[in-house]
Design a protein around this motif. Sequence first.
Motif, PDB file in Angstrom:
ATOM      1  N   LEU A 213     -13.545  -2.395   7.387  1.00 54.18           N
ATOM      2  CA  LEU A 213     -12.336  -3.003   7.952  1.00 54.18           C
ATOM      3  C   LEU A 213     -12.494  -4.517   8.073  1.00 54.18           C
ATOM      4  O   LEU A 213     -11.494  -5.255   8.066  1.00 54.18           O
ATOM      5  N   ALA A 214     -13.748  -4.972   8.193  1.00 56.18           N
ATOM      6  CA  ALA A 214     -13.994  -6.407   8.325  1.00 56.18           C
ATOM      7  C   ALA A 214     -13.709  -7.158   7.036  1.00 56.18           C
ATOM      8  O   ALA A 214     -13.559  -8.385   7.053  1.00 56.18           O
ATOM      9  N   THR A 215     -13.616  -6.437   5.920  1.00 49.57           N
ATOM     10  CA  THR A 215     -13.313  -7.123   4.652  1.00 49.57           C
ATOM     11  C   THR A 215     -11.906  -7.715   4.645  1.00 49.57           C
ATOM     12  O   THR A 215     -11.603  -8.586   3.831  1.00 49.57           O
ATOM     13  N   PHE A 216     -11.034  -7.243   5.548  1.00 48.19           N
ATOM     14  CA  PHE A 216      -9.698  -7.813   5.644  1.00 48.19           C
ATOM     15  C   PHE A 216      -9.728  -9.233   6.219  1.00 48.19           C
ATOM     16  O   PHE A 216      -8.735  -9.962   6.141  1.00 48.19           O
ATOM     17  N   ALA A 217     -10.873  -9.618   6.806  1.00 48.94           N
ATOM     18  CA  ALA A 217     -10.994 -10.974   7.337  1.00 48.94           C
ATOM     19  C   ALA A 217     -11.131 -12.005   6.230  1.00 48.94           C
ATOM     20  O   ALA A 217     -10.874 -13.198   6.436  1.00 48.94           O
ATOM     21  N   VAL A 218     -11.560 -11.565   5.038  1.00 58.23           N
ATOM     22  CA  VAL A 218     -11.652 -12.460   3.892  1.00 58.23           C
ATOM     23  C   VAL A 218     -10.243 -12.778   3.405  1.00 58.23           C
ATOM     24  O   VAL A 218      -9.370 -11.903   3.370  1.00 58.23           O
ATOM     25  N   ASP A 219     -10.027 -14.009   3.055  1.00 63.50           N
ATOM     26  CA  ASP A 219      -8.685 -14.450   2.631  1.00 63.50           C
ATOM     27  C   ASP A 219      -8.200 -13.598   1.465  1.00 63.50           C
ATOM     28  O   ASP A 219      -8.950 -13.281   0.547  1.00 63.50           O
ATOM     29  N   ARG A 220      -6.922 -13.258   1.546  1.00 62.57           N
ATOM     30  CA  ARG A 220      -6.332 -12.397   0.522  1.00 62.57           C
ATOM     31  C   ARG A 220      -6.310 -13.045  -0.850  1.00 62.57           C
ATOM     32  O   ARG A 220      -6.232 -12.354  -1.872  1.00 62.57           O
ATOM     33  N   SER A 221      -6.427 -14.339  -0.901  1.00 61.44           N
ATOM     34  CA  SER A 221      -6.448 -15.045  -2.188  1.00 61.44           C
ATOM     35  C   SER A 221      -7.806 -14.974  -2.879  1.00 61.44           C
ATOM     36  O   SER A 221      -7.958 -15.494  -3.983  1.00 61.44           O
ATOM     37  N   LEU A 222      -8.795 -14.339  -2.213  1.00 58.39           N
ATOM     38  CA  LEU A 222     -10.124 -14.183  -2.809  1.00 58.39           C
ATOM     39  C   LEU A 222     -10.448 -12.703  -2.964  1.00 58.39           C
ATOM     40  O   LEU A 222     -11.339 -12.151  -2.301  1.00 58.39           O
ATOM     41  N   TRP A 274      -7.365  -0.705  -2.195  1.00 62.51           N
ATOM     42  CA  TRP A 274      -6.297  -1.514  -1.628  1.00 62.51           C
ATOM     43  C   TRP A 274      -6.499  -2.999  -1.929  1.00 62.51           C
ATOM     44  O   TRP A 274      -5.537  -3.711  -2.256  1.00 62.51           O
ATOM     45  N   HIS A 275      -7.742  -3.462  -1.827  1.00 65.45           N
ATOM     46  CA  HIS A 275      -8.009  -4.875  -2.125  1.00 65.45           C
ATOM     47  C   HIS A 275      -7.685  -5.208  -3.579  1.00 65.45           C
ATOM     48  O   HIS A 275      -7.257  -6.324  -3.883  1.00 65.45           O
ATOM     49  N   ALA A 276      -7.880  -4.236  -4.463  1.00 66.81           N
ATOM     50  CA  ALA A 276      -7.529  -4.465  -5.875  1.00 66.81           C
ATOM     51  C   ALA A 276      -6.013  -4.474  -6.060  1.00 66.81           C
ATOM     52  O   ALA A 276      -5.472  -5.265  -6.846  1.00 66.81           O
ATOM     53  N   VAL A 277      -5.311  -3.621  -5.328  1.00 73.77           N
ATOM     54  CA  VAL A 277      -3.851  -3.528  -5.467  1.00 73.77           C
ATOM     55  C   VAL A 277      -3.165  -4.752  -4.876  1.00 73.77           C
ATOM     56  O   VAL A 277      -2.238  -5.329  -5.478  1.00 73.77           O
ATOM     57  N   ILE A 278      -3.593  -5.183  -3.689  1.00 73.33           N
ATOM     58  CA  ILE A 278      -2.916  -6.294  -3.007  1.00 73.33           C
ATOM     59  C   ILE A 278      -3.084  -7.605  -3.767  1.00 73.33           C
ATOM     60  O   ILE A 278      -2.281  -8.553  -3.607  1.00 73.33           O
ATOM     61  N   SER A 279      -4.093  -7.687  -4.616  1.00 71.06           N
ATOM     62  CA  SER A 279      -4.284  -8.926  -5.396  1.00 71.06           C
ATOM     63  C   SER A 279      -3.181  -9.130  -6.429  1.00 71.06           C
ATOM     64  O   SER A 279      -3.024 -10.227  -6.982  1.00 71.06           O
ATOM     65  N   THR A 286       4.678 -13.946   1.358  1.00 66.33           N
ATOM     66  CA  THR A 286       5.106 -13.331   2.622  1.00 66.33           C
ATOM     67  C   THR A 286       5.012 -11.809   2.569  1.00 66.33           C
ATOM     68  O   THR A 286       4.503 -11.155   3.497  1.00 66.33           O
ATOM     69  N   LEU A 287       5.506 -11.224   1.464  1.00 64.63           N
ATOM     70  CA  LEU A 287       5.447  -9.769   1.295  1.00 64.63           C
ATOM     71  C   LEU A 287       3.996  -9.286   1.234  1.00 64.63           C
ATOM     72  O   LEU A 287       3.634  -8.271   1.837  1.00 64.63           O
ATOM     73  N   GLY A 288       3.147 -10.030   0.517  1.00 67.30           N
ATOM     74  CA  GLY A 288       1.736  -9.641   0.419  1.00 67.30           C
ATOM     75  C   GLY A 288       1.044  -9.664   1.772  1.00 67.30           C
ATOM     76  O   GLY A 288       0.259  -8.765   2.092  1.00 67.30           O
ATOM     77  N   ALA A 289       1.317 -10.692   2.588  1.00 60.54           N
ATOM     78  CA  ALA A 289       0.702 -10.780   3.913  1.00 60.54           C
ATOM     79  C   ALA A 289       1.171  -9.643   4.816  1.00 60.54           C
ATOM     80  O   ALA A 289       0.393  -9.071   5.590  1.00 60.54           O
ATOM     81  N   LEU A 290       2.471  -9.288   4.711  1.00 60.57           N
ATOM     82  CA  LEU A 290       3.001  -8.198   5.538  1.00 60.57           C
ATOM     83  C   LEU A 290       2.383  -6.858   5.143  1.00 60.57           C
ATOM     84  O   LEU A 290       1.988  -6.061   6.014  1.00 60.57           O
ATOM     85  N   LEU A 291       2.312  -6.627   3.838  1.00 64.36           N
ATOM     86  CA  LEU A 291       1.705  -5.374   3.382  1.00 64.36           C
ATOM     87  C   LEU A 291       0.230  -5.277   3.773  1.00 64.36           C
ATOM     88  O   LEU A 291      -0.261  -4.208   4.163  1.00 64.36           O
ATOM     89  N   PHE A 293      -1.216  -6.676   6.342  1.00 64.70           N
ATOM     90  CA  PHE A 293      -1.332  -6.440   7.786  1.00 64.70           C
ATOM     91  C   PHE A 293      -1.113  -4.968   8.126  1.00 64.70           C
ATOM     92  O   PHE A 293      -1.883  -4.370   8.874  1.00 64.70           O
ATOM     93  N   TRP A 294      -0.049  -4.375   7.567  1.00 65.18           N
ATOM     94  CA  TRP A 294       0.225  -2.982   7.879  1.00 65.18           C
ATOM     95  C   TRP A 294      -0.803  -2.032   7.261  1.00 65.18           C
ATOM     96  O   TRP A 294      -1.067  -0.943   7.810  1.00 65.18           O
ATOM     97  N   ALA A 295      -1.368  -2.426   6.137  1.00 64.36           N
ATOM     98  CA  ALA A 295      -2.460  -1.627   5.564  1.00 64.36           C
ATOM     99  C   ALA A 295      -3.668  -1.625   6.489  1.00 64.36           C
ATOM    100  O   ALA A 295      -4.306  -0.583   6.718  1.00 64.36           O
ATOM    101  N   PHE A 296      -3.982  -2.816   7.041  1.00 62.13           N
ATOM    102  CA  PHE A 296      -5.100  -2.912   7.985  1.00 62.13           C
ATOM    103  C   PHE A 296      -4.850  -2.039   9.218  1.00 62.13           C
ATOM    104  O   PHE A 296      -5.734  -1.295   9.665  1.00 62.13           O
TER     105      PHE A 296
END
Length: 386
Positions: A213-222, A274-279, A286-291, A293-296
């Motif tokens: 779950l801590a992997t969500f702390a890494v920026d979504r752009s990476l 999920w990390h592969a899909v959200i990329s 905005t949509l990516g950040a919302l998705l 957050f709710w995934a987390f």
Amino acid sequence: MDSQLPPLNNKKKHVYVKVVFLKVGEIDTIKENFAADVFIQARWRESQLDNTTVSEKDLSQFWCPRLLVHNVMDASKDRTWRELVHDKGGAAYVVEKRRIKGHFSEKLELMDFPFDYQSLSLQITSELPDSKVAIHEDNKEISAINVTCFVDEQEWFLYDYVESVQEVSTKEFSAKKHIQFPWLVVGCCAVRRAGFFAWNVILIMTLISSISLATFAVDRSLPQNRLQLSITLMLTSVTFKSVASANIPKISYYTHLDRYVLFGLLFTYVVCIWHAVISRFTYDVTLGALLDFWAFMSFVIVFILFHTMYGGFIAVQYLLRQKEVRAKEVKYEEKALKLLGSTWKSNRQQNKRHKRRPIRMSRVRAVIVPEPEPDVTFLMVDKDDM
């Protein structure tokens, strides 16, 4: 010699068996066997010897049930002898006594591993068919177990009762498949101490899967960094799965430990996917950040919900098993008190106090506290039998 043998009696004989577990050794989960030193006593009526006395040699000429222990694997000690006893009315009984020390096979039920209860039993049968002999639990002497000499106490807890189940079944090696043979399964109950697996497998697996779950702390752009951490945790979970599987036989069904480790693997796998899909949602920040957050939040809820259900199921199952075992203990105690009287209970409590004392180490010298010899009088084994 044949002319001296007593005439054959086609009447069905009843044999009464008592088993005493003098010492229970190591319980091997991988090989599915246990070591034990047991005393088996069988008695049957012999009306031809009423009000008479014969030697042990002469008893060999009379009828015998031809008992055998079906699940014995190897025996370093196996001695059998017979005696003739009479009741107060002069009725004769032939008593066959047997002392076996060795390893006994036991089909372990590991669906609840490592929170499992196992029955360690002796499968006593006869070479004679069920039409000739019936094997019963002794109704005058009680089977017993010496829990003070239990060797594998660090891994198992041995309950202080013995239960018997009477069965009838066919033998695979018999030429006539329709012939049934008598069986008497006499066993004790051991429960595994799950502390080792709880602290070294379940707890570690909980930490690994929760760290995902801590992997969500890494920026979504990476996403490459997120995926690198998730795959590393995934490989670590696979390693722990291998460690857990090495402690149980190769069985075709899942144990409680397998289910928990499998959940950790799937949880880490889904997080990685999920990390592969959200990329792919780079076109709409905005949509990516919302998705994301709710995934987390969904992963957190699933993680907490699973552990609550898993812990609750284990706790309820444990309480039900404890209730079942306690009922068997009470039934055994009532039978023992009926046969042996109130002195049995005091002897039993005295035996429980004879626990193995630890070795006390001093800076100057090592002082070994002597271990008292356990009182085995409650086992009702003659001194000559020991």
